[in-house]
Structure formats: structure tokens, C-alpha cells
Design a protein around this motif. Structure first.
Motif, PDB file in Angstrom:
ATOM      1  N   ALA A  77       0.829  -1.205   0.000  1.00 50.86           N
ATOM      2  CA  ALA A  77       0.000   0.000   0.000  1.00 50.86           C
ATOM      3  C   ALA A  77       0.862   1.253   0.000  1.00 50.86           C
ATOM      4  N   LEU A  78       2.018   1.165   0.650  1.00 50.86           N
ATOM      5  CA  LEU A  78       2.941   2.309   0.691  1.00 50.86           C
ATOM      6  C   LEU A  78       3.863   2.336  -0.519  1.00 50.86           C
ATOM      7  N   ARG A  79       4.245   1.165  -1.017  1.00 56.16           N
ATOM      8  CA  ARG A  79       5.187   1.080  -2.131  1.00 56.16           C
ATOM      9  C   ARG A  79       4.680   0.072  -3.156  1.00 56.16           C
ATOM     10  N   PRO A  80       3.734   0.449  -3.987  1.00 60.33           N
ATOM     11  CA  PRO A  80       3.248  -0.480  -5.011  1.00 60.33           C
ATOM     12  C   PRO A  80       4.398  -0.987  -5.878  1.00 60.33           C
ATOM     13  N   GLY A  81       4.383  -2.285  -6.127  1.00 62.87           N
ATOM     14  CA  GLY A  81       5.435  -2.888  -6.941  1.00 62.87           C
ATOM     15  C   GLY A  81       6.700  -3.228  -6.182  1.00 62.87           C
ATOM     16  N   ALA A  82       6.687  -3.056  -4.864  1.00 61.09           N
ATOM     17  CA  ALA A  82       7.880  -3.370  -4.064  1.00 61.09           C
ATOM     18  C   ALA A  82       8.233  -4.848  -4.187  1.00 61.09           C
ATOM     19  N   ALA A 105       3.276 -10.132  -6.026  1.00 62.80           N
ATOM     20  CA  ALA A 105       4.570  -9.499  -5.744  1.00 62.80           C
ATOM     21  C   ALA A 105       5.699 -10.481  -6.053  1.00 62.80           C
ATOM     22  N   GLN A 106       6.894  -9.946  -6.197  1.00 68.12           N
ATOM     23  CA  GLN A 106       8.077 -10.764  -6.424  1.00 68.12           C
ATOM     24  C   GLN A 106       8.916 -10.803  -5.149  1.00 68.12           C
ATOM     25  N   GLY A 107       9.441 -11.975  -4.837  1.00 69.60           N
ATOM     26  CA  GLY A 107      10.234 -12.102  -3.624  1.00 69.60           C
ATOM     27  C   GLY A 107      11.388 -13.062  -3.793  1.00 69.60           C
ATOM     28  N   THR A 108      12.419 -12.838  -2.997  1.00 67.66           N
ATOM     29  CA  THR A 108      13.570 -13.740  -2.935  1.00 67.66           C
ATOM     30  C   THR A 108      13.660 -14.283  -1.521  1.00 67.66           C
ATOM     31  N   ILE A 109      13.760 -15.592  -1.420  1.00 63.31           N
ATOM     32  CA  ILE A 109      13.805 -16.255  -0.120  1.00 63.31           C
ATOM     33  C   ILE A 109      15.151 -16.949   0.019  1.00 63.31           C
ATOM     34  N   PHE A 110      15.927 -16.529   1.010  1.00 62.98           N
ATOM     35  CA  PHE A 110      17.214 -17.152   1.287  1.00 62.98           C
ATOM     36  C   PHE A 110      17.003 -18.303   2.269  1.00 62.98           C
ATOM     37  N   MET A 111      17.529 -19.454   1.915  1.00 62.48           N
ATOM     38  CA  MET A 111      17.436 -20.642   2.759  1.00 62.48           C
ATOM     39  C   MET A 111      18.824 -21.275   2.856  1.00 62.48           C
ATOM     40  N   PRO A 112      19.175 -21.841   4.004  1.00 57.97           N
ATOM     41  CA  PRO A 112      20.461 -22.532   4.103  1.00 57.97           C
ATOM     42  C   PRO A 112      20.558 -23.674   3.097  1.00 57.97           C
ATOM     43  N   VAL A 113      21.761 -23.954   2.649  1.00 58.06           N
ATOM     44  CA  VAL A 113      21.981 -25.067   1.716  1.00 58.06           C
ATOM     45  C   VAL A 113      21.523 -26.382   2.327  1.00 58.06           C
ATOM     46  N   THR A 114      21.568 -26.454   3.656  1.00 60.11           N
ATOM     47  CA  THR A 114      21.224 -27.688   4.366  1.00 60.11           C
ATOM     48  C   THR A 114      19.718 -27.860   4.570  1.00 60.11           C
ATOM     49  N   THR A 115      18.895 -26.944   4.066  1.00 63.94           N
ATOM     50  CA  THR A 115      17.448 -27.051   4.231  1.00 63.94           C
ATOM     51  C   THR A 115      16.931 -28.322   3.559  1.00 63.94           C
TER      52      THR A 115
END
Length: 427
Positions: A77-82, A105-115
Motif C-alpha cells: 500500500a505504501l510502495r506499489p510494486g515493491a 509481488a516478487q520475492g527472494t527467499i534465502f534458505m540454508p543449503v542444508t534445508t
């Protein structure tokens, strides 16, 4: 021990309760309130009216979805397209993935290699083309630093799993639903990890149900709130047992601690990980409820709360925070539950290297004793050899009796069941 003190009362509702009500209304088109179910087994056992708030039945099988949806809706709502970035090896990752897909929306999720692959695949399933998963580092802290660096460099919104005001507001919708589903409970039992859920619930109920009291439950191997309360400020635990991975947090969040600091260490229950396993198995085998370790914390605390005199005759709500359990872990859960019950032990036995020695040992076993593990550790000794032996039985007294018979037979043995280093190395 006295009952934990309630949060200081406030008249009527309040600004936080109003914000939570708005957040709950925004969630309704996305999923229905999770059930609040009376549990006859636990109610009869503890002489109380015990209800389970089934957060394991959200679309992503945990309450984390609430905070992710609420915080992302406000940010967009504050930053459309964030764009969004987070770090998680479990439920928060799935909640953010679901929210990204829902809001486009677009997102990047960091996960440990050991997940585990199961968690990675579920996160991909919920997020689809809306999320990119970046496997980085062997440990969560390494993934977290990489996610925060990316958010800063790219101008993306970093979505914390608990140290975020809007996330806390979203998690508090659990309490909003509880109050809509029945009268205010006498006691709410809450699991604590980073503190977002417990802080949100405490703030909300202080405004809407100030007489309700709280019991906060942490895994014994990751009691970051307990440490913070003892120190008067958040501190980082030097080591964490990651078995209760949904709540094993090395440092309580700063924002949650601002609310939770009004509690004292005596208000907490520290749940041993092996005991949590026994609780998980009972809920699965008897009630047909699949809970992850963190999701079983509130139920696991009931026996200790009953011993403190805090349950009898009261209406109690236990928040079952999640049910994302990988059944490949079931053998480990069963093993730890047996150790907690005292019906499985591991010994290193020093046997003489002569014919008949093993038969003599076998004759010492009782009728209900079963060999679950047998392995020679050193086969080259001339006179004696070391053997790793795992024994399962039906009652702890059987193993005590076996110890007596081993002693009377003059055998040399060592119980390594509680030796963390040797157990991890040999078992």
C-alpha cells in the motif's frame, strides 16, 4: 509457583486491538478462521477445559502466514510494486511465498543449503513464479545476513519473521479469532521462538481480555526469551538445539521483547526436546493430529503447568502453531520419545573375547528386553572387545533391573544414552 501475572489491564479495546481487527478482516477473503477445538483427552487428564487453536490448519499449516500477508499488504500500500526478501528455512518462507503469489509481488527467499528438500519444494509450490529461492550458507545466520544485504543493496523490503511491527499485528489475529470463537480463556499457552506471536497475543489480550493469563513455552535448547529476561535485554545464545526448528531462535526479537519484558523467568516453561517428541507421538497416534515440534510446545507444557497448580478447573487455550512435519524425521522422533520415557538406552559393553561370552550377556536380558542395535566397535582386541548395544523395553524398571544384573555379573559397561557427544558420534 504462582500463576503468571496477567498483562496490566487496559479499559475496553485499544489502538492495537483495532489494528488487529483490521488485519483479521483483511485475511478473511484469503482463508477462514482456524478451528478452536475442545480436546477431551487433555481436558480429562488435567481436570480442565482445554481447547486447541489449530494453526496447523492454515493454508500453509502454520500461523506465519498471518504476519507475512499483513506486513506485505501494508508494504504494498505504501510502495506499489515493491520486491521482498526474507530468510527462513521453514514456515516463514512458506508464508511469504504464499503472500507473494496472492498479491502478485516478487520475492527472494534465502534458505540454508542444508534445508531439507521437502521444505524447499513446499516453498516453491506456494510461491510459484512469484518467488526465487536462493540457497546460501550452511546455517540460518549466514542466510539471514545475505538476505539483509540483498534487501539493502536492491532497495527491497526485508520481511522479518518476527521483528516487524506489522508481522506482530498479523500474528495477533490468532488471539482475535480466539476471542471471537468463545469467552476469554483463563489461560493461554503460547510457544515462543522469535516472539512475534507471543508479543502480539499479549498486547491484544491486554486490551480486549485483561484478566487472561499467559504461559510461555520455549524449547529447552533454545530458550532465548528466558535468557533475555534473566539479563534484562535480548542476548544471543552461544548454542541452540535446532530440533524444535520452528522455535529454536538464538536471540529474541527486539520488538517482541519490548512487550514480553514484563514477564519473569518463572512465567516460562522450558520444554525438553525429547519430551516434546513424546507429545508429538501421542497427538499423532491417539488424536490423529500431525504437529511439528514447535507446534507441540504448548500441549507439551500442560503437565508442568498442572504440577504448578495452574490448570485445574480453568479454561485453557493451547496454540498449536504449526504442522509442517517431515515424516522422514519420524524415526528420530520415536527414538527421542523412547529415551524420554526411559524405555530405550544405549550401552558400550566390554566383552571378553572368548566363546560363550555373548551368550552369557544375552541370558541377562529380561523377557521384555529387545536388542535394537548391536555393533562391535573394536574387533582387533586380543582379550576384550567393545560393543555398542541399544536396548528397548516396555518399562523403565526393566532397564534398572538389567543394570543390576550386569553389575552382579561383573561386566564392564557404560550407559551413553545421555552423553550427547558419544551419542551423536556412535548412534
Amino acid at each position: 509457583m504462582q500463576t503468571p501475572a496477567p498483562i496490566p489491564p487496559h479499559a475496553g479495546s485499544g489502538p492495537f486491538a483495532d489494528a488487529v481487527a483490521d488485519a483479521a478482516a483483511a485475511l478473511r477473503p484469503l482463508f477462514e478462521p482456524t478451528p478452536l477445538q475442545r480436546n477431551a483427552l487433555l481436558s480429562d487428564r488435567y481436570g480442565a477445559d482445554i481447547w486447541l487453536k489449530r494453526e496447523d490448519l492454515t493454508p500453509v499449516r502454520s500461523y506465519k502466514l498471518r504476519g507475512a500477508l499483513t506486513a506485505m499488504r501494508k508494504a504494498l500500500a505504501l510502495r506499489p510494486g515493491a520486491r521482498f526478501v526474507c530468510a527462513s528455512a521453514g514456515n516463514h518462507a512458506q508464508g511469504m511465498a504464499y503472500a507473494c503469489r496472492e498479491f502478485g509481488a516478487q520475492g527472494t527467499i534465502f534458505m540454508p543449503v542444508t534445508t531439507p528438500q521437502q521444505k524447499i519444494q513446499k516453498t516453491r509450490m506456494f510461491g510459484g513464479d512469484s518467488v526465487h529461492i536462493e540457497l546460501f550458507g550452511d546455517y540460518f545466520d549466514q542466510s539471514l545476513r545475505a538476505a539483509q544485504a540483498m534487501a539493502q543493496d536492491s532497495g527491497s523490503v526485508f520481511l522479518s519473521p518476527f521483528d516487524n511491527a506489522e508481522v506482530i499485528t498479523g500474528q495477533a489475529t490468532v488471539g482475535h479469532e480466539i476471542l471471537d470463537q468463545g469467552p476469554p480463556p483463563d489461560l493461554v499457552v503460547l510457544p515462543v521462538g522469535g516472539g512475534g506471536l507471543s508479543a502480539g497475543m499479549a498486547r491484544l489480550l491486554s486490551e480486549r481480555a485483561p484478566a487472561t493469563r499467559f504461559a510461555l513455552v520455549e524449547p529447552a535448547g533454545g530458550a532465548s526469551l528466558h535468557a533475555a529476561l534473566a539479563a534484562g535485554q535480548p542476548v544471543t545464545l552461544p548454542t541452540v538445539d535446532n530440533f524444535v526448528d520452528g522455535a529454536a531462535v538464538a536471540r529474541i526479537g527486539d520488538l517482541p521483547f519490548a512487550t514480553l519484558s514484563r514477564f519473569v523467568p518463572a512465567d516460562l516453561v522450558l520444554a525438553p526436546e525429547d519430551r516434546v517428541c513424546a507429545t508429538m507421538l501421542e497427538m499423532l497416534n491417539v488424536e490423529g493430529i500431525v504437529l511439528e515440534p514447535a507446534g507441540a510446545l504448548a500441549i507439551d507444557a500442560l503437565a508442568e503447568l498442572a504440577a504448578r497448580g495452574q490448570l485445574s478447573g480453568r479454561q485453557v487455550v493451547c496454540v498449536c502453531s504449526g504442522g509442517n512435519f517431515d515424516f522422514q524425521r519420524l524415526p528420530e522422533v520415536r527414538e527421542r520419545a523412547q529415551r524420554h520415557a526411559g524405555v530405550k538406552k544405549y550401552f558400550i559393553l566390554r566383552l571378553p573375547q572368548r566363546p560363550g561370552a555373548l551368550r552369557e550377556f544375552l541370558n541377562l536380558l529380561g523377557p521384555d528386553d529387545d536388542i535394537a542395535r548391536f555393533e562391535y566397535l573394536k574387533k582387533s582386541a586380543r582379550n576384550f572387545g567393545s560393543v555398542l548395544i541399544g536396548i528397548e523395553t516396555t518399562h523403565p524398571a526393566n532397564l534398572a533391573a538389567l543394570n543390576d544384573r550386569l553389575r552382579q555379573a561383573g561386566l564392564d559397561w557404560r550407559d551413553i544414552t545421555g552423553d550427547v557427544v558419544l551419542s551423536e558420534f556412535l548412534i
